[in-house]
Write an enzyme that holds these catalytic residues in place. Structure first.
Site, PDB file in Angstrom:
ATOM      1  N   ARG B  75      64.195 -84.062 -94.618  1.00  0.00           N
ATOM      2  CA  ARG B  75      63.522 -85.282 -94.771  1.00  0.00           C
ATOM      3  C   ARG B  75      62.152 -85.320 -94.057  1.00  0.00           C
ATOM      4  NH1 ARG B  75      66.704 -90.113 -92.556  1.00  0.00           N
ATOM      5  NH2 ARG B  75      67.809 -89.977 -94.370  1.00  0.00           N
ATOM      6  N   ARG B 144      62.354 -93.348 -85.952  1.00  0.00           N
ATOM      7  CA  ARG B 144      62.251 -92.478 -87.086  1.00  0.00           C
ATOM      8  C   ARG B 144      60.808 -92.788 -88.029  1.00  0.00           C
ATOM      9  NH1 ARG B 144      67.331 -91.655 -89.589  1.00  0.00           N
ATOM     10  NH2 ARG B 144      68.783 -91.200 -87.957  1.00  0.00           N
ATOM     11  N   LYS B 208      69.815 -93.970 -83.557  1.00  0.00           N
ATOM     12  CA  LYS B 208      68.377 -93.947 -84.398  1.00  0.00           C
ATOM     13  C   LYS B 208      67.607 -95.232 -83.906  1.00  0.00           C
ATOM     14  CE  LYS B 208      70.392 -93.589 -88.609  1.00  0.00           C
ATOM     15  NZ  LYS B 208      70.875 -93.673 -89.823  1.00  0.00           N
ATOM     16  N   LYS B 210      64.118 -97.638 -85.575  1.00  0.00           N
ATOM     17  CA  LYS B 210      63.260 -97.795 -86.691  1.00  0.00           C
ATOM     18  C   LYS B 210      62.331 -98.848 -86.174  1.00  0.00           C
ATOM     19  CE  LYS B 210      66.625 -95.973 -89.617  1.00  0.00           C
ATOM     20  NZ  LYS B 210      67.649 -96.391 -90.751  1.00  0.00           N
ATOM     21  N   CYS B 427      70.744 -96.518-102.889  1.00  0.00           N
ATOM     22  CA  CYS B 427      70.564 -95.421-102.017  1.00  0.00           C
ATOM     23  C   CYS B 427      71.205 -94.164-102.748  1.00  0.00           C
ATOM     24  CB  CYS B 427      71.669 -95.591-101.000  1.00  0.00           C
ATOM     25  SG  CYS B 427      73.475 -95.444-101.441  1.00  0.00           S
ATOM     26  N   CYS B 433      75.331 -87.333-100.514  1.00  0.00           N
ATOM     27  CA  CYS B 433      75.456 -87.997 -99.041  1.00  0.00           C
ATOM     28  C   CYS B 433      77.163 -87.898 -98.706  1.00  0.00           C
ATOM     29  CB  CYS B 433      75.337 -89.804 -99.348  1.00  0.00           C
ATOM     30  SG  CYS B 433      75.847 -90.391 -97.479  1.00  0.00           S
ATOM     31  N   CYS B 472      78.035 -96.882 -99.621  1.00  0.00           N
ATOM     32  CA  CYS B 472      78.787 -97.413 -98.491  1.00  0.00           C
ATOM     33  C   CYS B 472      78.173 -98.566 -97.533  1.00  0.00           C
ATOM     34  CB  CYS B 472      79.049 -96.130 -97.727  1.00  0.00           C
ATOM     35  SG  CYS B 472      77.948 -95.852 -96.486  1.00  0.00           S
ATOM     36  N   CYS B 476      71.569 -98.141 -96.449  1.00  0.00           N
ATOM     37  CA  CYS B 476      70.435 -97.561 -96.478  1.00  0.00           C
ATOM     38  C   CYS B 476      69.348 -98.195 -97.755  1.00  0.00           C
ATOM     39  CB  CYS B 476      70.736 -96.045 -96.914  1.00  0.00           C
ATOM     40  SG  CYS B 476      71.694 -95.213 -95.747  1.00  0.00           S
TER      41      CYS B 476
HETATM   42  C1  SRM Z   1      67.569 -91.577 -98.119  1.00  0.00           C
HETATM   43  C2  SRM Z   1      67.948 -93.108 -97.537  1.00  0.00           C
HETATM   44  C3  SRM Z   1      68.325 -94.085 -98.776  1.00  0.00           C
HETATM   45  C4  SRM Z   1      67.399 -93.946 -99.886  1.00  0.00           C
HETATM   46  O1  SRM Z   1      67.835 -94.183-101.009  1.00  0.00           O
HETATM   47  O2  SRM Z   1      66.143 -94.135 -99.689  1.00  0.00           O
HETATM   48  C5  SRM Z   1      68.993 -92.729 -96.491  1.00  0.00           C
HETATM   49  C6  SRM Z   1      69.955 -91.848 -96.746  1.00  0.00           C
HETATM   50  C7  SRM Z   1      70.921 -91.645 -95.799  1.00  0.00           C
HETATM   51  N1  SRM Z   1      71.242 -92.209 -94.673  1.00  0.00           N
HETATM   52 FE1  SRM Z   1      70.346 -94.063 -94.242  1.00  0.00          FE
HETATM   53  N2  SRM Z   1      69.093 -93.769 -95.535  1.00  0.00           N
HETATM   54  C8  SRM Z   1      67.768 -94.380 -95.615  1.00  0.00           C
HETATM   55  C9  SRM Z   1      67.396 -95.434 -95.201  1.00  0.00           C
HETATM   56  C10 SRM Z   1      68.245 -96.077 -94.380  1.00  0.00           C
HETATM   57  C11 SRM Z   1      67.964 -97.750 -94.032  1.00  0.00           C
HETATM   58  C12 SRM Z   1      66.844 -98.484 -94.351  1.00  0.00           C
HETATM   59  C13 SRM Z   1      65.745 -98.537 -93.415  1.00  0.00           C
HETATM   60  O3  SRM Z   1      65.872 -97.560 -92.523  1.00  0.00           O
HETATM   61  O4  SRM Z   1      64.979 -99.387 -93.473  1.00  0.00           O
HETATM   62  C14 SRM Z   1      69.194 -97.909 -93.232  1.00  0.00           C
HETATM   63  C15 SRM Z   1      69.534 -99.351 -92.880  1.00  0.00           C
HETATM   64  C16 SRM Z   1      68.640 -99.875 -91.594  1.00  0.00           C
HETATM   65  C17 SRM Z   1      69.456 -99.381 -90.409  1.00  0.00           C
HETATM   66  O5  SRM Z   1      69.276 -98.431 -89.783  1.00  0.00           O
HETATM   67  O6  SRM Z   1      70.405-100.275 -89.813  1.00  0.00           O
HETATM   68  C18 SRM Z   1      70.010 -96.868 -93.125  1.00  0.00           C
HETATM   69  C19 SRM Z   1      71.156 -96.716 -92.423  1.00  0.00           C
HETATM   70  C20 SRM Z   1      71.826 -95.728 -92.563  1.00  0.00           C
HETATM   71  C21 SRM Z   1      73.203 -95.691 -91.312  1.00  0.00           C
HETATM   72  C22 SRM Z   1      73.712 -96.648 -90.531  1.00  0.00           C
HETATM   73  C23 SRM Z   1      72.929 -96.722 -89.421  1.00  0.00           C
HETATM   74  C24 SRM Z   1      73.785 -97.727 -88.473  1.00  0.00           C
HETATM   75  O7  SRM Z   1      73.324 -97.724 -87.116  1.00  0.00           O
HETATM   76  O8  SRM Z   1      74.306 -98.696 -88.897  1.00  0.00           O
HETATM   77  C25 SRM Z   1      73.637 -94.513 -91.681  1.00  0.00           C
HETATM   78  C26 SRM Z   1      74.896 -93.806 -90.994  1.00  0.00           C
HETATM   79  C27 SRM Z   1      74.628 -93.401 -89.641  1.00  0.00           C
HETATM   80  O9  SRM Z   1      73.680 -93.625 -88.951  1.00  0.00           O
HETATM   81  O10 SRM Z   1      75.640 -93.268 -88.682  1.00  0.00           O
HETATM   82  C28 SRM Z   1      72.810 -93.536 -92.511  1.00  0.00           C
HETATM   83  C29 SRM Z   1      72.837 -92.309 -92.835  1.00  0.00           C
HETATM   84  C30 SRM Z   1      72.150 -91.692 -93.920  1.00  0.00           C
HETATM   85  C31 SRM Z   1      72.362 -90.438 -94.662  1.00  0.00           C
HETATM   86  C32 SRM Z   1      71.551 -89.431 -93.824  1.00  0.00           C
HETATM   87  C33 SRM Z   1      73.916 -89.967 -94.439  1.00  0.00           C
HETATM   88  C34 SRM Z   1      74.335 -89.166 -93.261  1.00  0.00           C
HETATM   89  O11 SRM Z   1      74.102 -89.785 -92.185  1.00  0.00           O
HETATM   90  O12 SRM Z   1      75.176 -88.150 -93.629  1.00  0.00           O
HETATM   91  C35 SRM Z   1      72.044 -90.574 -95.988  1.00  0.00           C
HETATM   92  C36 SRM Z   1      71.192 -89.382 -96.852  1.00  0.00           C
HETATM   93  C37 SRM Z   1      71.812 -89.221 -98.034  1.00  0.00           C
HETATM   94  C38 SRM Z   1      71.198 -88.294 -98.984  1.00  0.00           C
HETATM   95  O13 SRM Z   1      72.009 -87.410 -99.477  1.00  0.00           O
HETATM   96  O14 SRM Z   1      70.117 -88.296 -99.169  1.00  0.00           O
HETATM   97  N3  SRM Z   1      71.669 -94.475 -92.920  1.00  0.00           N
HETATM   98  N4  SRM Z   1      69.481 -95.845 -93.651  1.00  0.00           N
HETATM   99  C39 SRM Z   1      66.681 -93.643 -96.772  1.00  0.00           C
HETATM  100  C40 SRM Z   1      65.829 -92.587 -96.029  1.00  0.00           C
HETATM  101  C41 SRM Z   1      64.749 -93.170 -95.076  1.00  0.00           C
HETATM  102  C42 SRM Z   1      64.116 -92.383 -94.449  1.00  0.00           C
HETATM  103  O15 SRM Z   1      63.003 -91.818 -95.222  1.00  0.00           O
HETATM  104  O16 SRM Z   1      64.162 -92.137 -93.068  1.00  0.00           O
HETATM  105  S1  SF4 Z   2      74.215 -96.177 -97.892  1.00  0.00           S
HETATM  106 FE1  SF4 Z   2      75.843 -94.807 -97.455  1.00  0.00          FE
HETATM  107  S2  SF4 Z   2      76.273 -93.766 -99.076  1.00  0.00           S
HETATM  108 FE2  SF4 Z   2      74.291 -94.802 -99.272  1.00  0.00          FE
HETATM  109  S3  SF4 Z   2      73.029 -93.208 -98.595  1.00  0.00           S
HETATM  110 FE3  SF4 Z   2      73.618 -94.377 -96.957  1.00  0.00          FE
HETATM  111  S4  SF4 Z   2      75.299 -93.610 -95.889  1.00  0.00           S
HETATM  112 FE4  SF4 Z   2      74.892 -92.679 -98.246  1.00  0.00          FE
END
Ligand code: SRM
Ligand code: SF4
Ligand SMILES: Cc1cc2nc3c(=O)[nH]c(=O)nc-3n(C[C@H](O)[C@H](O)[C@H](O)COP(=O)(O)OP(=O)(O)OC[C@H]3O[C@@H](n4cnc5c(N)ncnc54)[C@H](O)[C@@H]3O)c2cc1C
Ligand SMILES: Cc1cc2nc3c(=O)[nH]c(=O)nc-3n(C[C@H](O)[C@H](O)[C@H](O)COP(=O)(O)O)c2cc1C
Lengths: 586, 570
Positions: B75, B144, B208, B210, B427, B433, B472, B476
């Site tokens: 990323r 981030r 993390k 943001k 997502c 993922c 899930c 995201c």
């Molecule tokens: C690519 C992306 C979704 C998308 O379709 O665009 C994404 C993809 C993933 N996110 Fe996310 N997140 C993405 C934005 C978000 C957002 C939205 C935002 O940031 O505005 C959220 C919700 C906001 C938040 O953080 O609460 C988000 C909340 C999570 C979480 C839950 C975090 C939490 O504290 O609840 C995880 C899991 C974790 O961190 O344990 C996670 C984890 C992941 C991971 C890295 C899975 C992992 O940890 O193994 C995913 C990678 C999947 C893949 O194969 O690419 N991602 N993730 C977004 C990349 C953003 C970026 O460029 O940095």
């Molecule tokens: S929402 Fe869950 S399934 Fe979708 S990319 Fe984020 S971690 Fe993976």
């Protein structure tokens, strides 16, 4: 062709008139006729009770010295040389078998009676280990052969343009150097056994007689019964392979792989086959039933069960040779296709030039016998007991708008299942063995299915607790889909059995990367290992890979030993003569 | 923070990582495996990448005597999401040569490469560095990628927030040289200068973090879903300051009500010049008070609910020279992008291209990869990645516009989308993922097609309704803050959430549990019908379902799991 009146000695187990009659026939017979006859008799004998007691050999007064010199890559020539030795000693010679690898023309020129068995490789090249001998024989400074009587048996395959090239050149060269050719050269195709055996027996008698005539009075006791290769009768042969049950049949390539490689485990229980790592198994394949049908249709044969069976099991229905094209043209009154037409084409393409024109006899006569294919054994008996493991890559390609399938590789991978059988025999490869010294370092370059023998080597060294360091260089197309035996290799890295591993996957990045690049990248260590007495093994594709690896090795030796090309070549030759640069390429 | 409870495993890993080095460099040299050491896979996130394995292939691997099909998701860090056409071409080249031949635009204005082999990580990083791009802190327990409203048609304002995003990102960046050493092969500073992380600390943040910046009325960044949000206050055409929002976040875990999505609280106002100071203050409060024992309770949103909002604000103010002032009024209108052309006063054009789920590759009817390539070759304007997984070609001079229009048409990039599709996000989920419970990116397009047919029947084809799907509950695609949220529970099964505010100011609420494809359509179709029938003038779908009592409104995150309808039919 010169003849000698007396062939059968009076001691032959026949009545005098029978002896005369036989002498009449044999004496007038051509080499081919004699070859056929001897093969026929050998076969007849094998067919009858092989336990038939042979009349005791009357010890000859003085044994005629004979040197049987062979040049081999995959062992056929050597096998024949050994058959010749057996036959010769029974005929009262004092034979010794010599590998061109450790013989010089100078030594050869000192020999009085010389029998040569020479294979042709590459595109009309000498077998790798025979290269030195061949080159210095062809060189200007080559010795004269005035005092040498000789005959040449050439091994080859009509599927190749330079058929039996090396045998022919050696034969002509020896004549040019003053040698006395005592029998016409025989050029053997892939179905060489019978004609070769016949030629050997007949040539030996000629030689015996000549030697005798040349003042040496040894009585030659002829023993057709025991001549030939029946010594290994209890061992499975290509003629009598062992039906080995397939106990493991696993596709190792990932579902998205661009290749199609299988791990095949067979049971050798009861076969009497005992192999060493480095040996190969010969597999007698069955043709693709679909292609058999196509051939029958095109040839215009209803295809009764018997004929179908013959085409499936006995005849080569793919490989196309120039002589076949000529015969076909003659039989069908069609044009003989230009030589370049043959390239990439097969029997089916030929038949299509004049469909429905062949009788059953013409068809079966046109086709060459189906030959076995060889597969390096990928296991060690010390690790797997009565099993042998093979690593088989399915050969598939498209040429002239037709999908073509490798006969054996596809038979083994696609048309075989666990529980089924492979018809196998042992093809020893005494020149591709682990070092005798357990603590000698070993470098193994085995991309693709070239990995096979090294899996055997590593199992062996693990089982015997050999202390020598092991370095494996593996390569393929994609790391994710083609890393053959990855989990086993990981275990060997963990356990330390593999002290070094390098990989080269050609399609994982924009720039193509192959094992030769990995060798170059590791040049410092590579040089250090070689200086340290390491043995270097190369197995796999003969055409591209082996050549490029060889070139890479020369570059490494030049670069690391900061020396010029010739010096590097000399160093590599030295290593090879030292038996530390060994190749098993195909 | 409560000292009784043991630190989470990650804290120990960070502690002994020698400022994020761990044994990554060593792991890169091991060719027998495509994987890296477990501990290192936690550290690589700070370097911008995740170890993954192709879940489509898991079943077959064992049989083939090969390890899992490991590869990496990398990323980029691109504050405000802006790259030059040349950089775009470079990114494309790297995706083709080192990745899985696709470019994935994310919900945080950046790019992800998927399917990168271990052996291709270094070339990829170097390729990015050569274009002065990087992946530092794109993931991991750090701040981030900083996102900002993408509205180039408001030239000066957009420029201002973009610059601010870059400054914040730079200010909060880890100071360790680990990234440059490992990926660019730069020497460790002679004598090994004792490194320090003055802001983040030697074990970095608990979790993390943001930051997003919004220019009302546009809330494309979902400012209330961010740990820290800045809402621009504009006077006479320039930004004088920002309202500060804190404690937003989406992630939760099924069946664990103590985890919940949360809407950020507006905690005050600061002058434009103080933003960096405020950001640092909030980050350091989280650094010092965040939960380092339980990662499921470590985000700022939980820190705030544990401390209490007032205590939190006090702690922040104590670290500021200028305390936060009272919030200024603001109004948001939308969270989505506006696909199509916009022109600004100086005659420059900007075109927003809809990229379904952010996945850029060539489809038979939409040659996204090639189209963008050809446009980038014109070398005009800038490429701006939006928080809605779309891309804007900005600052196109009048002379070049016809050419761009032609290329868009030629590659099928200008076809109109339904109101639902252009407001939808999914997502990534399967197959890459590791946390996915259900399909998302690969499934949403088909579901939308079905829903479009329903909407069509009620004349709602062009209605802007936000719909977001995730595989899930991590959220995201920010599903809990959309009008329709669909969250994976298991293969083929989803929870359906309704009632989020169209402009992203209110979370939604669970409406159906464990529904499949048919179940989703069956649940929504009658609501669409009713909406078409009984909506008030300009009423949004998300507001309508609340007014008509289908779901209760979610006020703060704490009541997200409360007031559920008695008949959660599933
Ligand atoms: C690519 C992306 C979704 C998308 O379709 O665009 C994404 C993809 C993933 N996110 Fe996310 N997140 C993405 C934005 C978000 C957002 C939205 C935002 O940031 O505005 C959220 C919700 C906001 C938040 O953080 O609460 C988000 C909340 C999570 C979480 C839950 C975090 C939490 O504290 O609840 C995880 C899991 C974790 O961190 O344990 C996670 C984890 C992941 C991971 C890295 C899975 C992992 O940890 O193994 C995913 C990678 C999947 C893949 O194969 O690419 N991602 N993730 C977004 C990349 C953003 C970026 O460029 O940095
Ligand atoms: S929402 Fe869950 S399934 Fe979708 S990319 Fe984020 S971690 Fe993976
Ligand atoms: C000592 C030795 C050890 C060996 N060990 C192994 C091993 O461990 N594993 C293994 O898989 N193989 C091994 N081989 C190779 C193996 O013996 C067979 O040659 C191989 O499996 C192909 O046999 P086949 O009957 O399937 O193909 P065939 O029916 O014999 O067809 C092969 C022929 O098809 C033609 N052909 C192939 N590809 C193309 C193309 N792309 N374009 C045009 N023509 C083409 C060529 O003429 C080639 O000779 C070994 C060979 C030797 C001599
Ligand atoms: C890679 C390869 C190349 C060959 N090239 C030729 C050739 O050019 N001319 C020829 O007559 N036979 C050629 N042959 C056939 C061999 O000479 C034949 O198999 C012979 O029996 C091998 O004898 P050996 O086992 O003693 O090496 C080739 C075989 C292989 C596998």
């Amino acid at each position: 062709m010169m003849k000698t009146a007396v062939l059968l000695p009076s001691s032959a187990p026949f009545a005098a008139d029978q002896i005369d009659a036989l002498n009449g026939v044999i004496g007038a017979a051509s080499a081919e006729q004699r070859a056929w006859l001897s093969g026929f008799l050998a076969g007849l004998q094998a067919a009858n009770d092989s336990r038939a007691a042979a009349p005791p050999a009357a010890p000859p007064a003085k044994r005629v010295p004979l040197t049987i010199l062979f040049g081999t890559e995959s062992g056929n020539a050597e096998a024949l040389a050994n058959q010749a030795r057996k036959a010769a000693s029974k005929l009262g010679f004092a034979p010794k078998v010599q590998d061109m690898a450790d013989f010089t023309p100078a030594q050869a020129a000192g020999v009085e009676n010389l029998l040569i068995v020479a294979a042709t490789w590459g595109e009309g090249d000498p077998p790798q280990r025979a290269q030195d001998f061949y080159e210095s024989l062809m060189a200007n400074g080559a010795p004269r052969f005035e005092k040498t009587r000789y005959a040449v048996l050439a091994l080859g395959d009509r599927a190749y343009a330079q058929f039996c090239e090396i045998g022919r050149r050696i034969d002509e060269r020896l004549a040019a150097l003053g040698g006395a050719r005592i029998a016409d050269r025989i050029e053997c195709d892939v179905d060489y056994e019978t004609p070769a055996q016949g030629w050997i027996d007949q040539t030996l008698q000629r030689l015996g007689a000549e030697a005798g005539a040349a003042g040496d009075t040894s009585v030659i006791h002829v023993d057709f019964v025991r001549s030939g290769s029946e010594a290994e009768a209890d061992q499975p042969t290509r003629a009598r392979p062992f039906a080995a049950e397939i106990i493991e049949h696993v596709r190792l390539s990932g579902s998205r792989s661009t290749s199609d490689t299988y791990h095949v485990g067979v049971s050798l229980e009861g076969s009497g086959i005992t192999y060493e790592p480095g040996d190969a198994l010969g597999v007698v394949p069955r043709n693709d039933p679909a292609l058999v049908d196509a051939i029958l249709d095109t040839a215009g044969q209803g295809g009764d069960a018997a004929l179908r069976e013959t085409l499936t099991q006995r005849l080569d229905i793919t490989t196309l040779t120039a002589p076949q094209a000529e015969t076909f043209a003659r039989l069908t009154g069609t044009e003989v296709p230009p030589a370049d037409w043959l390239a990439g084409r097969q029997v089916i393409d030929l038949l299509e030039r004049a469909p429905g024109k062949l009788s059953t006899e013409q068809l079966t006569a046109l086709l060459r016998p189906l030959t076995p294919r060889y597969y390096s054994i990928a296991s060690s008996r010390k690790a797997v007991g009565e099993e042998a493991h093979l690593l088989v890559g399915a050969v598939r390609y498209r040429s002239h708008d037709r999908d073509r399938s490798g006969v054996a590789s596809v038979d083994i991978t696609e048309r075989s299942r666990a529980g089924g059988h492979l018809h196998v025999f042992l093809r020893p490869n005494p020149h591709f063995r682990l070092p005798a010294e357990p603590d000698r370092k070993v470098i193994m370059v085995g991309p693709g299915t070239g990995l096979a023998p090294f899996r055997g080597f590593l199992q062996e060294r693990e089982a015997t607790g050999a202390q020598g360091a092991n370095w494996l260089l593996f390569g393929h197309r994609n790391y994710t889909h083609d890393f053959l035996y990855q989990l086993e290799i990981q275990d060997w890295v963990k356990s330390g059995l593999l002290s070094r591993l390098d990989v080269a996957f050609s399609r994982d990045q924009p720039e193509k990367r192959y094992v030769q690049h990995a060798l170059w990248d590791a040049r410092r260590d590579l040089y250090a290992w070689l200086k340290d007495g390491a043995s270097l093994y190369v197995c796999g594709d003969a055409n591209a890979m082996a050549r490029d690896v060889h070139a890479a090795l020369l570059r490494v030796l030049a670069d690391q030993g900061n020396q010029d090309e010739d010096a590097a070549k000399a160093e590599l030759d030295a290593i090879r003569r030292d038996g530390r640069y060994l190749r098993d390429v195909y | 923070m409560d000292m009784e409870r043991p630190l989470s495993a990650n804290e120990r890993i960070k502690e002994k990582s020698r400022f994020l080095r761990g044994t990554i460099a060593d792991g890169l040299t091991r060719v027998d495996t495509g994987a890296l050491a477990d501990d290192d896979t936690q550290l690589t996130k700070f370097h911008g990448f995740y170890m993954q394995d192709d879940r489509d292939l898991r079943a077959e691997r064992g049989r083939q005597r090969m390890e899992k099909a490991f590869s990496y998701m990398v990323r980029m860090r691109v504050p405000a999401g802006i790259v030059s056409p040349q950089q775009w071409l470079g990114i494309e080249k790297l995706a083709l040569e080192r990745g899985n031949r696709t470019i994935r635009l994310t919900t945080r204005e950046t790019v992800q490469f998927h399917g990168v082999l271990k052996s291709n990580l270094t070339p990829l990083m170097r390729g990015l560095a050569a274009m002065s791009l990087d992946t530092i802190a794109a993931c991991g327990d750090v701040n981030r990628n900083v996102i900002a409203t993408t509205d180039p048609s408001r030239g000066g304002l957009h420029e201002a927030v973009a610059t601010l995003a870059r400054d914040i990102s730079g200010h909060l960046l880890p100071r360790t040289r680990a990234w440059h050493e490992i990926w660019l092969g730069q020497e460790r500073i002679a004598g090994g200068v004792i490194e320090e992380e003055p802001i983040l600390g030697r074990t970095y943040l608990p979790r993390k973090f943001k930051i997003g910046i919004a220019i009302p009325p546009r809330n494309d960044v979902d400012v209330f879903a961010q740990d820290l949000g800045f809402i621009a206050v504009v006077e006479r055409g320039r930004i004088v300051g920002y309202n500060v929002a804190a404690g937003g976040g989406m992630g939760m875990t099924h069946g664990e009500p103590e985890t919940y999505p949360r809407n950020a609280d507006v905690i005050g106002y600061c002058d434009a010049d103080d933003v960096i100071a405020v950001a640092e203050a909030v980050v350091t409060v989280q650094r010092d008070f965040g939960d380092r024992s339980n990662r499921k309770h470590a985000r700022l949103k939980y820190t705030i609910d544990t401390l209490g909002l007032d205590r939190f604000v006090t702690l922040v103010n104590d670290r500021l020279t200028h305390r936060l002032g009272p919030p200024r009024p603001f109004t948001f209108e939308s969270t989505g992008d506006r696909p199509g052309w916009a022109e600004d006063e100086d005659g420059r054009s900007h075109v927003t291209l809809f990229i379904e789920n952010g996945r850029i590759h060539d489809l038979p009817h939409r040659k996204m990869m090639t189209g963008l390539h050809r446009i980038a070759e014109l070398d005009v304007g800038r490429f701006i990645m939006t928080p809605n997984q779309n891309i804007i070609i900005a600052d196109i001079p009048p002379a070049s516009r016809p050419m761009v229009e032609a290329l868009l048409a030629e590659h099928g990039l200008d076809d109109a989308q339904s109101g639902l599709r252009r407001n939808a996000m999914a997502c990534v989920a399967l197959p890459t993922c590791g946390l996915a419970l259900a399909e998302s990116e690969r499934y949403l397009p088909a579901l939308i097609t079905r829903l479009e047919q329903e909407l069509d029947r009620f004349g709602l084809a062009q209605e802007d309704i936000t719909l977001r799907m995730t595989g899930c509950p991590n959220g995201c695609a920010r599903p809990y803050i959309s009008e329709i949220g669909i969250v994976g529970r298991g293969p083929g099964l989803y929870n359906l959430y309704l009632g989020g505010a169209h402009e992203g100011t209110r979370l939604n609420k669970l409406y159906r549990r464990d529904v499949d494809d048919d179940g989703i359509v069956a649940a929504l179709s009658p609501l669409f019908a009713a909406f078409a029938e009984a909506r008030k003038r300009n009423e949004r779908f998300g507001d309508f379902v609340i007014r008509t009592g289908h779901v209760a409104a979610t006020v703060t995150g704490l009541d997200f799991h409360e007031n559920l309808a008695s008949d959660l039919r599933s």
